[in-house]
Motif scaffolding. Structure first.
Motif, PDB file in Angstrom:
ATOM      1  N   THR A 276      16.020 -27.305  49.616  1.00 39.83           N
ATOM      2  CA  THR A 276      16.286 -28.444  50.491  1.00 39.83           C
ATOM      3  C   THR A 276      17.531 -28.212  51.330  1.00 39.83           C
ATOM      4  O   THR A 276      18.605 -27.880  50.813  1.00 39.83           O
ATOM      5  CB  THR A 276      16.451 -29.723  49.660  1.00 39.83           C
ATOM      6  N   VAL A 277      17.394 -28.403  52.639  1.00 41.20           N
ATOM      7  CA  VAL A 277      18.511 -28.275  53.575  1.00 41.20           C
ATOM      8  C   VAL A 277      18.817 -29.660  54.150  1.00 41.20           C
ATOM      9  O   VAL A 277      17.919 -30.371  54.594  1.00 41.20           O
ATOM     10  CB  VAL A 277      18.169 -27.310  54.732  1.00 41.20           C
ATOM     11  N   VAL A 278      20.079 -30.033  54.119  1.00 37.46           N
ATOM     12  CA  VAL A 278      20.542 -31.271  54.754  1.00 37.46           C
ATOM     13  C   VAL A 278      21.341 -30.886  55.987  1.00 37.46           C
ATOM     14  O   VAL A 278      22.257 -30.067  55.899  1.00 37.46           O
ATOM     15  CB  VAL A 278      21.410 -32.108  53.792  1.00 37.46           C
ATOM     16  N   ALA A 279      20.984 -31.448  57.134  1.00 34.44           N
ATOM     17  CA  ALA A 279      21.663 -31.112  58.388  1.00 34.44           C
ATOM     18  C   ALA A 279      22.007 -32.379  59.152  1.00 34.44           C
ATOM     19  O   ALA A 279      21.247 -33.357  59.133  1.00 34.44           O
ATOM     20  CB  ALA A 279      20.777 -30.206  59.248  1.00 34.44           C
ATOM     21  N   ALA A 280      23.151 -32.337  59.834  1.00 35.98           N
ATOM     22  CA  ALA A 280      23.639 -33.473  60.620  1.00 35.98           C
ATOM     23  C   ALA A 280      23.662 -33.100  62.097  1.00 35.98           C
ATOM     24  O   ALA A 280      23.719 -31.913  62.445  1.00 35.98           O
ATOM     25  CB  ALA A 280      25.033 -33.877  60.155  1.00 35.98           C
ATOM     26  N   PRO A 281      23.631 -34.096  62.983  1.00 36.05           N
ATOM     27  CA  PRO A 281      23.659 -33.802  64.419  1.00 36.05           C
ATOM     28  C   PRO A 281      24.903 -33.039  64.870  1.00 36.05           C
ATOM     29  O   PRO A 281      24.869 -32.340  65.879  1.00 36.05           O
ATOM     30  CB  PRO A 281      23.607 -35.198  65.068  1.00 36.05           C
ATOM     31  N   ASP A 282      26.004 -33.154  64.127  1.00 35.76           N
ATOM     32  CA  ASP A 282      27.241 -32.470  64.511  1.00 35.76           C
ATOM     33  C   ASP A 282      27.273 -31.014  64.036  1.00 35.76           C
ATOM     34  O   ASP A 282      28.288 -30.328  64.214  1.00 35.76           O
ATOM     35  CB  ASP A 282      28.460 -33.225  63.991  1.00 35.76           C
ATOM     36  N   GLY A 283      26.196 -30.526  63.441  1.00 35.76           N
ATOM     37  CA  GLY A 283      26.119 -29.127  63.025  1.00 35.76           C
ATOM     38  C   GLY A 283      26.389 -28.877  61.557  1.00 35.76           C
ATOM     39  O   GLY A 283      26.156 -27.765  61.066  1.00 35.76           O
ATOM     40  N   ARG A 284      26.889 -29.866  60.841  1.00 39.25           N
ATOM     41  CA  ARG A 284      27.100 -29.663  59.408  1.00 39.25           C
ATOM     42  C   ARG A 284      25.762 -29.421  58.711  1.00 39.25           C
ATOM     43  O   ARG A 284      24.743 -29.990  59.091  1.00 39.25           O
ATOM     44  CB  ARG A 284      27.774 -30.890  58.789  1.00 39.25           C
ATOM     45  N   ALA A 285      25.790 -28.575  57.700  1.00 38.44           N
ATOM     46  CA  ALA A 285      24.572 -28.301  56.936  1.00 38.44           C
ATOM     47  C   ALA A 285      24.952 -27.901  55.521  1.00 38.44           C
ATOM     48  O   ALA A 285      26.026 -27.338  55.279  1.00 38.44           O
ATOM     49  CB  ALA A 285      23.749 -27.193  57.591  1.00 38.44           C
ATOM     50  N   ALA A 286      24.065 -28.216  54.588  1.00 34.10           N
ATOM     51  CA  ALA A 286      24.275 -27.874  53.186  1.00 34.10           C
ATOM     52  C   ALA A 286      22.913 -27.639  52.542  1.00 34.10           C
ATOM     53  O   ALA A 286      21.899 -28.162  52.998  1.00 34.10           O
ATOM     54  CB  ALA A 286      25.032 -28.984  52.462  1.00 34.10           C
ATOM     55  N   ILE A 287      22.924 -26.836  51.471  1.00 33.40           N
ATOM     56  CA  ILE A 287      21.682 -26.461  50.809  1.00 33.40           C
ATOM     57  C   ILE A 287      21.774 -26.799  49.320  1.00 33.40           C
ATOM     58  O   ILE A 287      22.798 -26.528  48.675  1.00 33.40           O
ATOM     59  CB  ILE A 287      21.384 -24.955  50.964  1.00 33.40           C
ATOM     60  N   ALA A 288      20.694 -27.378  48.803  1.00 35.22           N
ATOM     61  CA  ALA A 288      20.626 -27.657  47.371  1.00 35.22           C
ATOM     62  C   ALA A 288      20.356 -26.359  46.623  1.00 35.22           C
ATOM     63  O   ALA A 288      19.388 -25.666  46.914  1.00 35.22           O
ATOM     64  CB  ALA A 288      19.505 -28.660  47.094  1.00 35.22           C
TER      65      ALA A 288
END
Length: 464
Positions: free
Chosen positions: A383-395
């Motif tokens: 699972t990838v979480v991404a925000a409009p400002d470019g932040r991203a994180a992966i479970a």
């Protein structure tokens, strides 16, 4: 604990920064080799070992590993694909006092260490080399990949060649995207982070355990978050979402739907068969987040319910049927939302919304977040979480047992509860993804979605 994830280019930059601070590349290679040797000794003991070395710096690491293992009493053989081509790999080869045989035709060993190609590979292995690597790893009792197994693209998680499954992969300096992205993550075995003395910095990180705050004496049910779940054709899905929101710390949860469900007594039920009635309910300024999609249906009445939610002015979480309806009209309609919504698509829903796209799953999630001006929770084993400002994180890591009906509805409820208490939808989504995975871990094998409702409180308590 959250860990930075570095692309191949970012890892090169981190190594160059270390050199600028007085650490030589040769010292970094020595540290990498010693780290892998330490892990190999703990894992296998003083066994016979075969080190497969490539011509680049990954191969240089292999020569250091060979030297270290030999000094610790292992019977070590080195098989090289070609002579080393980089200055520090040549120096490492010169310090290895044992023989070097060709990879082709070399016999196997109890412990096999793949130091052929690591980070930065962009082309497939030859068929002969791919087969030789697979044969050696499959026949060995223990196998270790140095940084990444040979045949994997560093930044995308894609397999450039058939790659055998390893027991352990030692990520040198930092995690790379392919340590956490599928399909590569499936074959790495246990991923162990090897500290070699570089400072790893990246906007991309793993999702770590959140730090939550217990309610204080001044809190009340509305200050702890008011979530409204919009139901529809299938009461069970919306009920799972609402129940999960209650269990995830929201102070007040209302389920607005056409039928009275069999639900927890703590859940407030609002009859809202008519879309206009849902619209009226959504005008309650106390509502922090409205979740719509699970069990919504795909009828004209479901479309009308979605329309009322989009213009309500409430923070929104869109999932399941709401995403299918959204795909029919385009994500541009999300411009009506006052606050960034959270969208939680699985792969099929993502493709319907945004197309296949280019690049890695991370790249596609970031592009989708920018296009929709929303936080995207691109679900899956990675699972990838991404925000409009470019932040991203992966479970990372995730439980495959979560691949069962209803668990996505539970995630929607958890996410709605966290968004009701957190003004930043990206952080709220990351918290929810971690809690969902932890609840799954605690529920164990053969879980069903309902089991997560029982394990969620302990998952939250672990974050206080």
């Amino acid at each position: 604990m959250s860990q930075p994830i570095l692309t191949a280019a970012e890892m090169v930059a981190a190594e160059q920064a270390a050199v600028a601070n007085g650490i030589s590349l040769g010292q970094l290679m020595d540290r990498a080799g010693k780290t892998v040797a330490d892990i190999a000794c703990r894992m296998a003991g003083p066994v016979d070992a075969l080190i497969l070395c490539g011509p680049g710096n990954n191969g240089g690491d292999g020569y250091v590993i060979a030297r270290e293992l030999s000094e610790r009493g292992c019977d070590v053989r080195v098989a090289a694909l070609a002579d080393p081509t980089t200055e520090i790999a040549i120096a490492a080869r010169e310090k290895w006092n044992g023989p070097v045989e060709p990879v082709a035709g070399t016999k196997g060993a109890t412990l096999v260490i793949d130091a052929l190609f690591g980070t930065g590979l962009v082309r497939p292995l030859s068929d002969d080399l791919s087969k030789a690597l697979s044969d050696h790893v499959s026949a060995a009792r223990h196998s270790i990949a140095v940084d990444l197994p040979s045949g994997i693209a560093t930044d995308t998680g894609l397999l450039l060649s058939p790659v055998p499954r390893f027991d352990v992969t030692v990520a040198l300096g930092a995690l790379k995207p392919s340590h956490v992205l599928q399909p590569a993550a499936t074959i790495l075995g246990r991923v162990m982070l090897g500290d070699i003395g570089v400072v790893a910095e990246s906007e991309l990180r793993t999702i770590g355990r959140p730090k939550l705050t217990a309610p204080g004496p001044a809190d009340h049910k509305y200050s702890r978050g008011y979530v409204l779940v919009a139901g529809g054709a299938m009461a069970g899905a919306a009920r799972l979402t609402a129940h999960a929101a209650i269990r995830s710390g929201a102070g007040y949860v209302a389920l607005a739907g056409p039928d009275s469900p069999d639900a927890p007594l703590a859940l407030v039920y609002r009859l809202a068969d008519d879309p206009d009635t849902l619209g009226e309910l959504l005008q309650d300024e106390r509502i922090d987040v409205a979740a719509i999609g699970p069990g919504l249906g795909l009828t004209s009445k479901a479309e009308a319910r979605l329309d009322r939610a989009l213009v309500s002015g409430r923070r929104l979480l869109l999932d399941a049927d709401a995403l299918t309806l959204l795909a029919q009209r385009g994500v541009e309609c999300l411009s009506e939302c006052r606050s960034p919504p959270i969208l939680t698509p699985h792969h099929g829903e993502f493709v319907r919304l945004f197309g296949e796209g280019d690049g890695s799953k991370i790249d596609r999630a970031r592009a989708a977040a920018s296009q929709a001006k929303a936080v995207i929770v691109y679900k899956g084993a990675d699972t990838v979480v991404a925000a409009p400002d470019g932040r991203a994180a992966i479970a990372w890591p995730a439980s495959n047992w979560l691949a069962t009906a209803g668990t996505g509805d539970v995630l929607t409820g958890i996410t709605a509860a966290r968004y009701s208490q957190n003004d930043d939808p990206f952080i709220a989504a990351c918290e929810a993804v971690w809690l969902h995975a932890e609840a799954g871990r605690r529920a164990g094998a053969f879980l069903i979605a309902d089991d997560l409702l029982d394990t969620l409180p302990d998952a939250l308590v672990s974050c206080l």
